[in-house]
Design a protein around this motif. Sequence first.
Motif, PDB file in Angstrom:
ATOM      1  N   PRO A 164      34.934  -4.933 -27.640  1.00 53.95           N
ATOM      2  CA  PRO A 164      34.854  -5.837 -28.788  1.00 53.95           C
ATOM      3  C   PRO A 164      34.502  -5.047 -30.053  1.00 53.95           C
ATOM      4  CG  PRO A 164      33.759  -6.818 -26.905  1.00 53.95           C
ATOM      5  CD  PRO A 164      34.084  -5.388 -26.528  1.00 53.95           C
ATOM      6  N   ARG A 165      34.997  -5.509 -31.171  1.00 52.90           N
ATOM      7  CA  ARG A 165      34.842  -4.784 -32.434  1.00 52.90           C
ATOM      8  C   ARG A 165      33.387  -4.492 -32.786  1.00 52.90           C
ATOM      9  NH1 ARG A 165      37.591  -8.020 -36.605  1.00 52.90           N
ATOM     10  NH2 ARG A 165      39.287  -7.707 -35.121  1.00 52.90           N
ATOM     11  N   TYR A 166      32.487  -5.421 -32.474  1.00 60.07           N
ATOM     12  CA  TYR A 166      31.099  -5.259 -32.872  1.00 60.07           C
ATOM     13  C   TYR A 166      30.195  -4.815 -31.719  1.00 60.07           C
ATOM     14  CZ  TYR A 166      33.164  -7.519 -36.817  1.00 60.07           C
ATOM     15  OH  TYR A 166      34.006  -7.816 -37.858  1.00 60.07           O
ATOM     16  N   CYS A 167      30.793  -4.286 -30.669  1.00 54.26           N
ATOM     17  CA  CYS A 167      30.020  -3.771 -29.534  1.00 54.26           C
ATOM     18  C   CYS A 167      29.197  -2.574 -29.997  1.00 54.26           C
ATOM     19  CB  CYS A 167      30.979  -3.352 -28.416  1.00 54.26           C
ATOM     20  SG  CYS A 167      30.146  -2.703 -26.957  1.00 54.26           S
ATOM     21  N   ARG A 168      27.951  -2.545 -29.608  1.00 54.87           N
ATOM     22  CA  ARG A 168      27.052  -1.465 -30.028  1.00 54.87           C
ATOM     23  C   ARG A 168      27.416  -0.132 -29.396  1.00 54.87           C
ATOM     24  NH1 ARG A 168      21.331  -3.532 -28.991  1.00 54.87           N
ATOM     25  NH2 ARG A 168      20.790  -1.478 -29.766  1.00 54.87           N
ATOM     26  N   TYR A 169      28.242  -0.129 -28.352  1.00 52.76           N
ATOM     27  CA  TYR A 169      28.661   1.140 -27.755  1.00 52.76           C
ATOM     28  C   TYR A 169      29.432   2.000 -28.758  1.00 52.76           C
ATOM     29  CZ  TYR A 169      27.523  -0.994 -23.213  1.00 52.76           C
ATOM     30  OH  TYR A 169      26.899  -1.610 -22.155  1.00 52.76           O
ATOM     31  N   TRP A 170      30.152   1.383 -29.679  1.00 48.73           N
ATOM     32  CA  TRP A 170      30.874   2.140 -30.706  1.00 48.73           C
ATOM     33  C   TRP A 170      29.909   2.989 -31.532  1.00 48.73           C
ATOM     34  CZ3 TRP A 170      35.660   2.609 -29.642  1.00 48.73           C
ATOM     35  CH2 TRP A 170      36.462   1.534 -29.228  1.00 48.73           C
ATOM     36  N   SER A 171      28.649   2.591 -31.625  1.00 50.15           N
ATOM     37  CA  SER A 171      27.658   3.301 -32.444  1.00 50.15           C
ATOM     38  C   SER A 171      26.887   4.362 -31.667  1.00 50.15           C
ATOM     39  CB  SER A 171      26.655   2.301 -33.037  1.00 50.15           C
ATOM     40  OG  SER A 171      27.326   1.377 -33.852  1.00 50.15           O
ATOM     41  N   GLU A 172      27.117   4.445 -30.388  1.00 45.43           N
ATOM     42  CA  GLU A 172      26.446   5.461 -29.578  1.00 45.43           C
ATOM     43  C   GLU A 172      26.887   6.858 -30.030  1.00 45.43           C
ATOM     44  OE1 GLU A 172      24.252   5.737 -26.384  1.00 45.43           O
ATOM     45  OE2 GLU A 172      23.651   4.308 -27.911  1.00 45.43           O
ATOM     46  N   ASN A 173      25.938   7.781 -30.149  1.00 44.47           N
ATOM     47  CA  ASN A 173      26.241   9.120 -30.647  1.00 44.47           C
ATOM     48  C   ASN A 173      27.345   9.820 -29.850  1.00 44.47           C
ATOM     49  OD1 ASN A 173      24.623   9.213 -32.905  1.00 44.47           O
ATOM     50  ND2 ASN A 173      22.841   9.951 -31.765  1.00 44.47           N
TER      51      ASN A 173
ATOM     52  N   PHE B 224      32.811  11.815 -29.726  1.00 43.31           N
ATOM     53  CA  PHE B 224      34.103  11.875 -29.038  1.00 43.31           C
ATOM     54  C   PHE B 224      35.226  11.471 -29.992  1.00 43.31           C
ATOM     55  CE2 PHE B 224      37.544  10.253 -26.466  1.00 43.31           C
ATOM     56  CZ  PHE B 224      37.611  11.144 -25.400  1.00 43.31           C
ATOM     57  N   ILE B 225      35.020  10.369 -30.688  1.00 44.20           N
ATOM     58  CA  ILE B 225      36.030   9.867 -31.629  1.00 44.20           C
ATOM     59  C   ILE B 225      36.281  10.891 -32.734  1.00 44.20           C
ATOM     60  CG2 ILE B 225      36.515   8.090 -33.363  1.00 44.20           C
ATOM     61  CD1 ILE B 225      34.863   6.156 -31.498  1.00 44.20           C
ATOM     62  N   LYS B 226      35.223  11.457 -33.259  1.00 43.39           N
ATOM     63  CA  LYS B 226      35.366  12.457 -34.328  1.00 43.39           C
ATOM     64  C   LYS B 226      36.065  13.718 -33.810  1.00 43.39           C
ATOM     65  CE  LYS B 226      32.707  15.012 -37.759  1.00 43.39           C
ATOM     66  NZ  LYS B 226      31.378  15.283 -38.300  1.00 43.39           N
ATOM     67  N   ARG B 227      35.659  14.177 -32.651  1.00 41.26           N
ATOM     68  CA  ARG B 227      36.235  15.402 -32.074  1.00 41.26           C
ATOM     69  C   ARG B 227      37.731  15.278 -31.851  1.00 41.26           C
ATOM     70  NH1 ARG B 227      35.009  17.716 -26.048  1.00 41.26           N
ATOM     71  NH2 ARG B 227      36.384  19.512 -26.167  1.00 41.26           N
ATOM     72  N   PHE B 228      38.149  14.126 -31.335  1.00 42.24           N
ATOM     73  CA  PHE B 228      39.557  13.963 -30.980  1.00 42.24           C
ATOM     74  C   PHE B 228      40.348  13.135 -31.989  1.00 42.24           C
ATOM     75  CE2 PHE B 228      37.519  14.935 -26.865  1.00 42.24           C
ATOM     76  CZ  PHE B 228      38.248  16.078 -26.553  1.00 42.24           C
ATOM     77  N   ARG B 229      39.719  12.787 -33.096  1.00 42.76           N
ATOM     78  CA  ARG B 229      40.375  12.095 -34.212  1.00 42.76           C
ATOM     79  C   ARG B 229      41.060  10.795 -33.772  1.00 42.76           C
ATOM     80  NH1 ARG B 229      42.187  17.578 -35.097  1.00 42.76           N
ATOM     81  NH2 ARG B 229      40.813  18.570 -36.613  1.00 42.76           N
TER      82      ARG B 229
END
Length: 190
Positions: free
Chosen positions: A67-76, A81-86
């Motif tokens: 879900p868009r507002y899931c707090r897992y998206w904010s986990e370091n 991972f998202i930043k590393r693999f763009r």
Amino acid sequence: MKGSYAMWISIPCTGGSSWQAVNLKRGASTRKLIAGHWSLFRKLWSTISELAALAIKEGRPVYIEWPRYCRYWSENKVKQFIKRFRGVQLDLDGCQYGVVSNQNRSRGEPILKPWRILGFNCTPTAGLQLRCPKVHKHTPAEGSDTKRTEEYPIALVRAIHLQIANDCRACGTTIPDSCPVAYPSRGIMS
């Protein structure tokens, strides 16, 4: 990992639900339950992120959905991972794919259900980014509807399969002419 494939990651989001901030106030047993959901998430993420990294490095399409507002998206670790693999962000609203209430008092009324997908080795298609134009009212996902909104409506499943097929073609991964679709046994929409 050999062969032709794409990877779709949709691990349980329960611990990261925005409702957990409210639920934490319910007492020690509820806090323990929520902590268990977070522990499960961290175990699953540890393994799945390694597999996803291998697939991305091989040029395979990889998608993560919560879900868009899931707090897992904010986990370091997730953000790294998202930043590393763009990762490429795709936001979509369930009401545009047929997510509706099944409760007597609100049967057939649209449920917003904001989803987010992060795609890697992915070129987003319009079909997987439908957002609500806010021309109708939404009923909240509550009660029995909450669990049911975990299921993907058939229109969304089709959009996902088209996205995956397009990305597989773009990266040279062979796909069958028709990709079998797993339909939910107790579907919430048609």
